[in-house]
Motif scaffolding. Structure first.
Motif, short mmCIF file in Angstrom:
data_model
loop_
_atom_site.label_atom_id
_atom_site.label_comp_id
_atom_site.label_asym_id
_atom_site.label_seq_id
_atom_site.Cartn_x
_atom_site.Cartn_y
_atom_site.Cartn_z
N GLY A 119 0.82 -1.22 0.00
CA GLY A 119 0.00 0.00 0.00
C GLY A 119 0.84 1.26 0.00
N ALA A 120 1.91 1.25 0.79
CA ALA A 120 2.79 2.42 0.84
C ALA A 120 3.52 2.61 -0.48
CB ALA A 120 3.77 2.28 2.00
N ALA A 121 3.95 1.51 -1.09
CA ALA A 121 4.63 1.60 -2.38
C ALA A 121 3.70 2.16 -3.45
CB ALA A 121 5.16 0.23 -2.79
N ILE A 122 2.45 1.72 -3.44
CA ILE A 122 1.46 2.24 -4.39
C ILE A 122 1.28 3.74 -4.18
CG2 ILE A 122 -1.00 2.24 -5.01
CD1 ILE A 122 -0.92 -0.84 -4.38
N ASP A 123 1.16 4.16 -2.92
CA ASP A 123 1.02 5.59 -2.62
C ASP A 123 2.22 6.38 -3.13
OD1 ASP A 123 -1.40 5.08 -1.38
OD2 ASP A 123 -0.57 5.23 0.66
N ALA A 124 3.43 5.86 -2.91
CA ALA A 124 4.65 6.56 -3.32
C ALA A 124 4.74 6.66 -4.84
CB ALA A 124 5.88 5.87 -2.74
N VAL A 125 4.48 5.56 -5.54
CA VAL A 125 4.53 5.60 -7.01
C VAL A 125 3.49 6.57 -7.55
CG1 VAL A 125 4.13 4.25 -9.11
CG2 VAL A 125 5.51 3.27 -7.26
N ASN A 126 2.27 6.47 -7.06
CA ASN A 126 1.20 7.35 -7.55
C ASN A 126 1.47 8.81 -7.27
OD1 ASN A 126 -0.27 5.25 -8.67
ND2 ASN A 126 -1.61 5.02 -6.91
N ALA A 127 2.14 9.11 -6.18
CA ALA A 127 2.43 10.51 -5.83
C ALA A 127 3.26 11.19 -6.92
CB ALA A 127 3.15 10.58 -4.49
N GLY A 128 4.11 10.44 -7.58
CA GLY A 128 4.95 10.99 -8.64
C GLY A 128 4.17 11.43 -9.87
N TYR A 129 2.89 11.07 -9.93
CA TYR A 129 2.05 11.42 -11.07
C TYR A 129 1.02 12.49 -10.73
CZ TYR A 129 4.07 7.52 -13.57
OH TYR A 129 4.96 6.69 -14.20
N GLY A 143 6.92 13.38 -5.33
CA GLY A 143 6.92 11.93 -5.18
C GLY A 143 8.08 11.43 -4.35
N TYR A 144 9.24 12.08 -4.46
CA TYR A 144 10.39 11.67 -3.66
C TYR A 144 10.12 11.86 -2.17
CZ TYR A 144 13.15 11.30 -7.92
OH TYR A 144 13.62 10.93 -9.15
N GLN A 145 9.47 12.98 -1.83
CA GLN A 145 9.15 13.22 -0.42
C GLN A 145 8.14 12.20 0.08
OE1 GLN A 145 10.74 15.52 1.68
NE2 GLN A 145 9.75 14.13 3.12
N THR A 146 7.17 11.88 -0.74
CA THR A 146 6.20 10.85 -0.36
C THR A 146 6.91 9.53 -0.12
OG1 THR A 146 4.45 11.95 -1.60
CG2 THR A 146 4.10 9.62 -1.05
N GLU A 147 7.86 9.20 -1.00
CA GLU A 147 8.63 7.97 -0.82
C GLU A 147 9.41 8.00 0.50
OE1 GLU A 147 12.69 6.76 -2.65
OE2 GLU A 147 11.14 6.09 -4.06
N ILE A 148 10.07 9.11 0.78
CA ILE A 148 10.83 9.24 2.03
C ILE A 148 9.91 9.03 3.23
CG2 ILE A 148 12.05 10.91 3.49
CD1 ILE A 148 13.19 12.08 0.80
N ASP A 149 8.75 9.68 3.20
CA ASP A 149 7.80 9.57 4.30
C ASP A 149 7.30 8.13 4.47
OD1 ASP A 149 8.12 12.31 4.61
OD2 ASP A 149 6.22 12.80 3.62
N CYS A 150 6.93 7.50 3.37
CA CYS A 150 6.43 6.12 3.43
C CYS A 150 7.53 5.15 3.86
CB CYS A 150 5.85 5.70 2.07
SG CYS A 150 4.32 6.53 1.62
N PHE A 151 8.73 5.38 3.36
CA PHE A 151 9.86 4.53 3.72
C PHE A 151 10.12 4.61 5.22
CE2 PHE A 151 14.51 3.96 4.23
CZ PHE A 151 14.66 2.69 3.70
N GLY A 152 10.17 5.82 5.74
CA GLY A 152 10.41 5.99 7.18
C GLY A 152 9.30 5.38 8.02
N ALA A 153 8.07 5.57 7.60
CA ALA A 153 6.93 5.02 8.34
C ALA A 153 6.93 3.50 8.35
CB ALA A 153 5.62 5.55 7.76
N SER A 154 7.51 2.89 7.34
CA SER A 154 7.53 1.43 7.25
C SER A 154 8.27 0.79 8.43
CB SER A 154 8.23 0.98 5.95
OG SER A 154 7.51 1.40 4.82
N PHE A 155 9.26 1.49 8.95
CA PHE A 155 10.07 0.90 10.01
C PHE A 155 9.31 0.73 11.32
CE2 PHE A 155 13.25 2.49 7.08
CZ PHE A 155 14.10 1.40 7.01
#
Length: 140
Positions: free
Chosen positions: A92-102, A108-120
């Motif tokens: 779900g987080a990966a989908i959110d991060a990919v979609n944010a780039g569109y 999208g990079y910030q969304t990825e950073i946020d989702c990546f950090g939250a994953s831990f």
């Protein structure tokens, strides 16, 4: 075109014939097609109302896989099975991060950073890393 990825049988034909009816593609057709295959190819498909075969759709990047009609459902089930073995939270987080780039105005990079950090901080991360260290398959 709104799916995360697409699988077609080898006898499939796809297109956006709406202009032959005096209307334009709706429901995101004019937006999603160029994102998937590029503006030039999308404009040609839309303006000519032309249909393409599955092999062309694959070469354009419109579909991820082309299989026989008999292989269609088993291929989909195989891919779904692979996805289901993974963390639903991470998917779900990966989908959110990919979609944010569109999305215009979204980094999208910030969304990825946020989702990546939250994953831990998730139970899925704990299970995944524990399973890895214990040399077993994770149970999500």
């Amino acid at each position: 075109m709104a799916a995360h990825f697409r699988i077609a049988s080898d006898n499939a034909r796809v297109g956006l014939p709406e202009v032959s009816l005096g209307v334009i593609p709706g429901y995101g057709g004019t937006q999603r097609l160029p994102q998937l295959i590029g503006k030039g190819r999308a404009m040609e498909m839309i303006m000519t109302a032309g249909m393409i075969d599955a092999a062309t759709a694959h070469s354009y990047g419109l579909v991820n896989h082309v299989v026989t009609s008999e292989e269609l459902i088993p291929t989909c089930e195989k891919i779904a099975g692979k996805i289901m073995k993974n963390s639903p939270v991470a998917i779900g987080a990966a989908i959110d991060a990919v979609n944010a780039g569109y999305v215009d105005g979204i980094n999208g990079y910030q969304t990825e950073i946020d989702c990546f950090g939250a994953s831990f901080g998730t139970d899925d991360f704990k299970e995944g890393t524990t399973a890895f260290l214990e040399k077993r398959k994770a149970q999500f």
